[in-house]
Write an enzyme that holds these catalytic residues in place. Structure first.
Site, mmCIF file in Angstrom:
data_model
loop_
_atom_site.group_PDB
_atom_site.id
_atom_site.type_symbol
_atom_site.label_atom_id
_atom_site.label_comp_id
_atom_site.label_asym_id
_atom_site.label_seq_id
_atom_site.Cartn_x
_atom_site.Cartn_y
_atom_site.Cartn_z
ATOM 1 N N ASP A 218 2.696 0.105 -2.043
ATOM 2 C CA ASP A 218 1.988 -1.121 -2.455
ATOM 3 C C ASP A 218 0.565 -0.803 -2.889
ATOM 4 O O ASP A 218 0.045 0.284 -2.623
ATOM 5 C CB ASP A 218 1.961 -2.147 -1.314
ATOM 6 N N GLU B 288 1.114 -1.133 3.152
ATOM 7 C CA GLU B 288 0.028 -0.452 3.866
ATOM 8 C C GLU B 288 -1.236 -1.297 3.776
ATOM 9 O O GLU B 288 -1.976 -1.444 4.742
ATOM 10 C CB GLU B 288 -0.222 0.936 3.264
HETATM 11 ZN ZN LIG Z 1 -4.073 3.584 0.295
#
Ligand SMILES: [Zn+2]
Length: 429
Positions: free
Chosen positions: A103, A196
């Protein structure tokens, strides 16, 4: 053929192939969503698109075990290969994992990403299609890359080198290992993770599917960077409860929760905010405020390298809560605090070889490692807490989470090489 990367790889990697791979991944905009992440992982459908593409590419390489969990964690496993002469030591080589996230941040637009390639960089300002400029005066690191190929977005979105550069490096390392079966290594797990940036993906980490005893995230910036210290992180939700009445007859009766919440925020010390601190100083950051007259909520992040300082800030928030209740009689303030992640440095004092091997692998590519502390967290911090010590290394990009993000091709090539050296160092023991 003219090379487009300044760094001449020692392992016969093809920079152009890494470039194409990176562009393919960067062109799939994958911003995650902080709010949606509370109910689903991955938080956004676009992350699935990249995960499925990676799954296909990795299967096509002939990697023997490829798995995608229901929450979008892609795990590619390679069994150990140690030459017959040394076979008796096989058992002693721990399984090592490498991790990159699919992401991208949502601080600036992240889709659609239209990468720009600046070949043979001339050392001057880089002008993006949108008119935004990347100036070497503010980006001193750029001057190291004269003659290199620099990749940016068109200036309307981030580029997503955080962490597509890490993803591209890992897939390339995986491909190299499949094509060079003579390279010795222990069991390896390449893990591509969702969400993340929302800080929530790790809650779904498939710990039971992973055998690694040690891991490395490729999620750092400049070349040579090694990070194994991060903030301790707490999240505090301040709930303000007021007393609602008809506004026309509110005198002496109304207790306005919106005003309470705003007052609470005004008591936070401005000198301990992200915008007023750097280096080893931690902070309070009011992240979000919402509500109405009867009920309002403030979300606050606390960050510090030292746990003592987090505790002090938690106490300060308690004191502010009492003060607000005093100023607004009848109003009620409740604090709910939650640990997000902890500073991981202690795990590496106990297992120094984890960072030593990484340093050695970086030196094998001809540069010195640079140890820094992260003013934030990583997925590695969560994994370290779960018992898999996980330092962070560079993937090569700069200006993360902004429209002026850039990455030199040579840095991605070097990151790939570091991974290949590292698996061999662990095999040697
Ligand atoms: Zn990163």
């Amino acid at each position: 053929m003219k090379t487009t990367s300044l760094y001449v790889p020692t392992l016969a990697l093809d920079p152009e192939k890494i470039l194409k791979r990176f562009l393919r991944y960067a062109s799939i905009g994958t911003p995650s969503d902080r709010h949606l992440s509370e109910t689903q992982t991955p938080s956004t459908e676009s992350q699935w698109k990249l995960i499925r593409l990676l799954e296909q590419e990795i299967m096509d390489m002939g990697v023997p075990s490829v798995e995608v969990t229901e929450h979008g964690f892609l795990i590619a496993r390679i069994p150990p290969y140690i030459s017959t002469l040394r076979k008796k030591n096989d058992m002693a080589v721990p399984v090592v994992a490498f991790i990159a996230h699919v992401d991208t941040a949502s601080d600036v637009p992240g889709d659609p990403v239209r990468p720009m390639i600046h070949r043979n960089y001339d050392g001057k300002r880089i002008v993006l299609s949108s008119g935004i400029e990347i100036d070497p005066v503010n980006q001193p690191r750029l001057s190291q890359y004269i003659g290199d190929t620099i990749i940016t977005s068109d200036g309307t979105t981030l580029l997503g080198a955080d962490d597509k550069a890490g993803v591209a490096a890992l897939v390339t390392a995986l491909e190299y290992l499949m094509q060079h079966p003579e390279v010795e290594h222990g069991g390896l797990e390449f893990i591509f993770t969702p969400d993340e940036e929302t800080g929530r993906g790790m809650e779904r980490f498939p710990l039971d599917r992973v055998q690694a005893k040690v891991a490395y995230t490729l999620d750092g910036d400049g070349e040579g960077t090694v990070e194994y210290e991060c903030f301790n992180a707490y999240r505090v939700v301040v709930q303000c409860k007021g007393v609602g009445t008809h506004l026309g007859y509110a005198r002496g009766k109304l207790v306005n929760a919106v005003t309470m919440a705003a007052s609470f925020v005004s008591f936070l010390p401005r000198s301990e905010s992200p915008e007023a601190t750097d280096g080893r100083f931690g902070y309070y950051c009011p992240l979000e405020i919402n509500g109405n007259i009867t009920e309002a909520k403030v979300e606050i992040f606390l960050r510090d390298y030292e746990m003592e300082e987090i505790k002090r800030r938690l106490q300060t928030l308690e004191s502010i809560a009492k003060a607000i209740e005093g100023i607004f009689p009848g109003g009620k303030v409740t604090l709910i605090s939650e640990k997000q992640y902890l500073n991981m440095r202690d795990a590496f004092a106990q297992n120094p070889q984890i960072v030593q091997y990484l340093d050695e692998a970086i030196r094998a590519t001809g540069i010195e490692p640079v140890h820094t502390s992260i003013r934030g967290g990583t997925d590695g911090a969560r994994l370290t807490e779960l018992g898999i010590p996980t330092p962070n290394m560079f993937a090569g990009g700069s200006n993360f989470h902004s429209l002026t993000e850039w990455v030199p091709l040579s840095a991605m090539v070097r990151a790939t090489e570091v991974v290949i050296h590292l698996v061999q160092l662990w095999a040697k023991g």
